[in-house]
Design a protein around this motif. Structure first.
Motif, PDB file in Angstrom:
ATOM      1  N   SER A   1      18.875  62.101 -14.696  1.00  0.00           N
ATOM      2  CA  SER A   1      19.821  60.974 -14.581  1.00  0.00           C
ATOM      3  C   SER A   1      19.295  60.017 -13.513  1.00  0.00           C
ATOM      4  N   TYR A   2      19.642  58.768 -13.656  1.00  0.00           N
ATOM      5  CA  TYR A   2      19.204  57.794 -12.649  1.00  0.00           C
ATOM      6  C   TYR A   2      19.957  58.004 -11.335  1.00  0.00           C
ATOM      7  N   TYR A   3      21.125  58.629 -11.445  1.00  0.00           N
ATOM      8  CA  TYR A   3      21.879  59.031 -10.252  1.00  0.00           C
ATOM      9  C   TYR A   3      21.019  59.993  -9.411  1.00  0.00           C
TER      10      TYR A   3
ATOM     11  N   LYS B   1       9.772  59.658 -22.492  1.00  0.00           N
ATOM     12  CA  LYS B   1       9.792  61.105 -22.791  1.00  0.00           C
ATOM     13  C   LYS B   1       8.926  61.888 -21.808  1.00  0.00           C
ATOM     14  N   ARG B   2       8.037  61.176 -21.090  1.00  0.00           N
ATOM     15  CA  ARG B   2       7.205  61.877 -20.109  1.00  0.00           C
ATOM     16  C   ARG B   2       8.034  62.537 -19.012  1.00  0.00           C
ATOM     17  N   PHE B   3       9.263  62.040 -18.813  1.00  0.00           N
ATOM     18  CA  PHE B   3      10.116  62.607 -17.762  1.00  0.00           C
ATOM     19  C   PHE B   3      10.926  63.807 -18.249  1.00  0.00           C
ATOM     20  N   PHE B   4      10.976  63.996 -19.566  1.00  0.00           N
ATOM     21  CA  PHE B   4      11.832  65.055 -20.126  1.00  0.00           C
ATOM     22  C   PHE B   4      10.966  66.192 -20.674  1.00  0.00           C
TER      23      PHE B   4
ATOM     24  N   SER C   1       8.880  54.809 -12.807  1.00  0.00           N
ATOM     25  CA  SER C   1       7.658  55.077 -12.035  1.00  0.00           C
ATOM     26  C   SER C   1       7.339  53.943 -11.063  1.00  0.00           C
ATOM     27  N   THR C   2       7.590  52.710 -11.497  1.00  0.00           N
ATOM     28  CA  THR C   2       7.111  51.566 -10.712  1.00  0.00           C
ATOM     29  C   THR C   2       7.674  51.529  -9.288  1.00  0.00           C
ATOM     30  N   PRO C   3       9.002  51.641  -9.090  1.00  0.00           N
ATOM     31  CA  PRO C   3       9.505  51.505  -7.713  1.00  0.00           C
ATOM     32  C   PRO C   3       9.424  52.789  -6.872  1.00  0.00           C
TER      33      PRO C   3
HETATM   34  C1  F6R Z   1      14.776  51.231 -14.802  1.00  0.00           C
HETATM   35  C2  F6R Z   1      14.736  50.082 -15.699  1.00  0.00           C
HETATM   36  C3  F6R Z   1      13.607  49.840 -16.635  1.00  0.00           C
HETATM   37  C4  F6R Z   1      12.246  50.112 -15.992  1.00  0.00           C
HETATM   38  C5  F6R Z   1      11.128  49.876 -17.015  1.00  0.00           C
HETATM   39  C6  F6R Z   1       9.768  50.224 -16.454  1.00  0.00           C
HETATM   40  O1  F6R Z   1      15.943  51.238 -14.039  1.00  0.00           O
HETATM   41  O2  F6R Z   1      15.676  49.347 -15.717  1.00  0.00           O
HETATM   42  O3  F6R Z   1      13.651  48.507 -17.076  1.00  0.00           O
HETATM   43  O4  F6R Z   1      12.060  49.277 -14.886  1.00  0.00           O
HETATM   44  O5  F6R Z   1      11.350  50.665 -18.150  1.00  0.00           O
HETATM   45  O6  F6R Z   1       9.723  51.610 -16.206  1.00  0.00           O
HETATM   46  P1  F6R Z   1       8.504  52.258 -15.391  1.00  0.00           P
HETATM   47  O7  F6R Z   1       8.583  51.713 -14.016  1.00  0.00           O
HETATM   48  O8  F6R Z   1       8.799  53.737 -15.443  1.00  0.00           O
HETATM   49  O9  F6R Z   1       7.274  51.863 -16.108  1.00  0.00           O
END
Ligand code: F6R
Length: 243
Positions: A79-81, A166-169, A38-40
């Motif tokens: 997937s991160y892809y 799990k919020r993404f699934f 979510s962050t980036p």
């Molecule tokens: C993602 C990663 C994780 C996330 C971390 C925070 O590629 O490596 O370390 O950066 O789980 O996730 P969010 O941004 O979803 O809170």
């Protein structure tokens, strides 16, 4: 460490995108280390916009992602892809052959991790590594443990990470239990690191990372030993520092 406290997620995203944009402009063939989650997401929205506006050219940029779930198909929506294609790669002029993510479809962990580590070295290392922080202080998928893992490796995800993701699934059972991740050594070799933290649920981990002991029990704490780290946190994530 350069620490920036900003008002909210929007301000954080704009500032983070500006740091990445500066890298792209100053070194057009830079190797960017990228994160998902979510962050980036909004940071990537700014990069897409600035590319569309003709400000950023990614034609010679190379990217290496921090991690990928193990045993997930590339075309799986989680997937991160897929994340990287949807949030960034499909919207900018980066060459597909210049984007690298651990191969989640290949379940031979040793082979995937050795190849990925070698790939990063072959690119000449990472110029700027973007990081989020887990609620438990993880970076990449380096979960709290009793030692820092140096190289790319396969990791069993912590219960709290599975819970958070799990919020993404559709169902909690669908969250993969293992992932491939850059090691702490791989991350620490990056020339520059940009750590982002947004939201109250990150406040404790951020405070421990910046103020607590440097320990594999809180993996992000190792960043204090890197010589060029920038941290951007919004007020909520920063709130633990003011207690
Ligand atoms: C993602 C990663 C994780 C996330 C971390 C925070 O590629 O490596 O370390 O950066 O789980 O996730 P969010 O941004 O979803 O809170």
């Amino acid at each position: 460490m350069n620490l920036y406290k900003v008002k909210d997620y929007q301000a954080l995203s704009k500032k983070a995108a500006s740091v990445l944009a500066a890298q792209v402009i100053l070194k057009p063939d830079a190797v960017l280390g990228l994160a998902t989650g979510s962050t980036p997401a909004e940071t990537y929205a700014y990069l897409r916009k600035w590319h569309e506006d003709g400000i950023l050219d990614f034609s010679e940029i190379k990217t290496v992602n921090l991690d990928e779930y193990k045993g997930i198909a590339k075309d799986n929506s989680q997937s991160y892809y897929t994340f990287m294609k949807e949030h960034l790669f499909d919207h900018i002029n980066i060459k597909a052959q210049n984007t690298f993510i651990p191969d989640g479809e290949d379940t031979d962990s040793n082979s995937v991790c050795e190849k990925y580590e070698a790939q990063i070295m072959q690119l000449g290392g990472v110029d700027l590594q973007l990081l989020g922080i887990g609620r438990n202080g993880h970076i990449g998928f380096n979960e709290p443990s009793d030692c820092f893992m140096e190289h790319c490796h396969c990791v069993s995800l912590a219960e709290s990470t599975i819970e958070a993701n799990k919020r993404f699934f559709d169902r909690a059972e669908d969250v993969p239990k293992q992932a491939y991740t850059m090691g702490i050594g791989t991350i620490m070799k990056a020339k520059k690191i940009l750590l982002l933290a947004s939201g109250k649920e990150k406040a404790k981990a951020l405070c421990q990372a910046l103020r607590g002991p440097v320990t594999p029990g809180l993996p992000a704490s190792i960043l204090r030993l890197h010589k060029d780290v920038t941290v951007i946190a919004d007020e909520d994530a920063w709130s633990g520092m003011e207690l």
